[in-house]
Design an enzyme around this catalytic site. Structure first.
Site, PDB file in Angstrom:
ATOM      1  CD  GLU B 174      36.879  28.292  49.493  1.00  0.00           C
ATOM      2  OE1 GLU B 174      37.041  28.899  50.412  1.00  0.00           O
ATOM      3  OE2 GLU B 174      37.622  27.698  48.871  1.00  0.00           O
ATOM      4  CD  GLU B 317      40.863  33.049  44.739  1.00  0.00           C
ATOM      5  OE1 GLU B 317      40.908  32.927  43.546  1.00  0.00           O
ATOM      6  OE2 GLU B 317      41.596  33.752  45.618  1.00  0.00           O
TER       7      GLU B 317
END
Lengths: 351, 351
Positions: B174, B317
């Site tokens: 994310e 991420e």
């Protein structure tokens, strides 16, 4: 060159490269320090290589094999014949280390440094036999001081040879039925911690065999009286050939400016012997993982080293070191390949 | 299919495959269990795939991006404009996740599920925007229940679509400035632990900003009164779009019989929402690493999951998940490729 002169040439890594690497890391598109230990590894690799932008390294795992006279005391769950059988398994590519080194993109270099078996000349086996198995440390010394020095020199020689062949990252590994026994003896002597607290189950012995193993180690220390300040003395009295080869590989790596990933319990005993000879060698070591063997942590703490992985491994061979090499490769890729804030047009912290 | 019907179809993994895999592992040339957690991972992968000899999986990291109205409260060290900037960095291949997914041999799939920016159509960006940033949870709900359900359905849809394209291992990731704030709110609500004990420094805020962040989260919970037993309710009241996408990806992976490697703090908040909807989903989850964020461990304990790596990461991420994929690949290679005792002519334990 005499071993003591060679050891005297090993220097700590140059801290100015740590700062150079830190500046680059802080300019990459991520919050500062957010890649944690990957950043720590990249900085140390840059300092070891003395190169602001190192190439991705060619990698080798050295799996040193040796036998142990103390196997006669019933300290292992496996018979001694397994050492040469596993050497052939390594050469044929079927062992855990073959699979995991392959995964890491590393070559496996199998070294007979002390197996009690006469191997034929064969492709994939490096023949550097110093002893045909060590003496039974419950009855006398493992080997002479000269033999111990020869084992260390085998490791140093391999580090120099494979550095010359373009390898830029080494890992240690070993195979030797009963070799957790001399390793526990080494931890106890060097750290001063009692034998029972640094002795584990090896490949899987039961309670009675465990009590016997502790007694055998205590007797070996009592009988051989190793000098806890003298690495070569400890190696000769209660060590093993593969442990000496690993100590030499660590020293040779430091001399050549090459990082060495130290596998588990037995490998760390070898690294500890090298550390007793020259503490600066630890700047070049990356401890691969936190082994299930209970004495492992005591050695890492003694050298102030923190392991990379913690996966309950206890196979040896270099398997944990091969896995850890994949993490070190990742750290170098992050350092080399990530975009900077400027390149990517990303706003910096607090902007 | 209604979401609740889909969720009802998720089943725990079939334990008989664990036994099948155990028999093979015990016959490989190593002491039993000596590859520790690698063996645990291999067994669970065999059970998830319901395949005694799984192929090496094609892998994808889904990096869901979303903005958060609560960024207005000064809870992050970075400005909100960094979310779309980083999305472009992902698409252009310059971010940490690009490097680490490349290292793992995984594709990065960047999903705009809630960014407060109108992206052009571009190669490498999957456009599934549900909201243009969430509402400020300090002032009201993050989104409606319908929007929360839409976010979860985006994740489920992607799991189905990429399963159909032959991908057999997923990872979550994310990007969203301020998204540790809703994640800490979710941990506190679900586990009942006080906000201050599950709130961290995110990308790096100072003491004053930390105290403000805790206060903002406490107020958001007080104001929105989420129902701790209802995942969709929590997601809509105090969650985020990318957190919902991750919850859906986890549910979809379980439905499709695909393992999902859950990245760090924010990803685990998404996994926790999925777990509230159907606890059996945790059989398909591999938690990648132990994040620096303090609330992370509480969620893993709540789901009885043990992380694979512990490298002080806090980037998000999907970076930790990509690294963990390399360990899962290693576990499958060991399972598939090592020689058996019979094949290698090696004596077995106690022989």
């Amino acid at each position: 060159m005499e071993l003591k002169d060679m050891v005297g040439n090993i220097k700590p890594v140059d801290g100015s490269y740590i700062e150079i690497a830190q500046r680059r890391l802080d300019n990459l598109t991520k919050p500062r320090d957010s890649l944690g230990r990957l950043e720590e590894f990249a900085k140390r690799l840059v300092a070891i290589y003395k190169n602001e932008m190192p190439d991705m390294p060619k990698k080798a795992v050295f799996t040193f094999a040796g036998d142990h006279g103390v196997a006669d005391e019933g300290v292992s769950a496996f018979p001694a014949e397994v050492t040469p059988q596993m050497v052939l398994n390594f050469v044929n590519g079927g062992a855990g280390i073959n699979v995991l080194a392959g995964h890491a993109g590393a070559d496996v270099l199998v070294v007979d440094i002390g197996v009690n078996y006469n191997f034929e000349d064969m492709k994939g086996l490096i023949r550097r036999k110093v002893v045909k198995g060590t003496g039974n440390i419950a009855k006398g010394p493992a080997m002479t001081r000269g033999q111990a020095e020869d084992c260390v020199n085998v490791g140093i020689g391999l580090a120099r040879e494979y550095s010359g062949k373009g390898y830029m990252m080494f890992a240690t590994g070993e195979m030797g039925i009963a070799n957790t026994t001399p390793s526990s003896a080494i931890v106890s002597v060097v750290t001063g911690i009692e034998v029972a607290a640094v002795t584990g189950r090896g490949t899987g012995i039961d309670d009675d065999a465990f009590r016997n193993k502790v007694r055998v180690i205590e007797e070996a220390i009592e009988l051989n009286r190793p000098d806890r300040m003298d690495g070569l003395n400890i190696l000769s009295k209660i060590g093993g050939a593969e442990i000496g080869g690993i100590a030499g590989l660590c020293l040779g790596a430091a001399e050549q400016g090459i990082p060495v990933v130290v596998d588990g319990f037995i490998s760390t005993a070898g690294a500890l012997i090298a550390y007793l000879m020259e503490p600066a060698v630890s700047d070049y070591m990356f401890p691969a993982h936190n082994s299930v063997e209970v004495g492992h942590r005591a050695m890492l703490e003694h050298m102030n080293l923190r392991p990379i992985l913690d996966l309950d491994l206890r196979l040896g061979e270099g398997t944990g070191a091969a896995l850890a090499m994949t993490i070190l490769d990742a750290s170098l890729k992050v350092y080399r390949e990530m975009a900077t804030f400027g390149e990517a047009g990303v706003s910096e912290e607090g902007a």
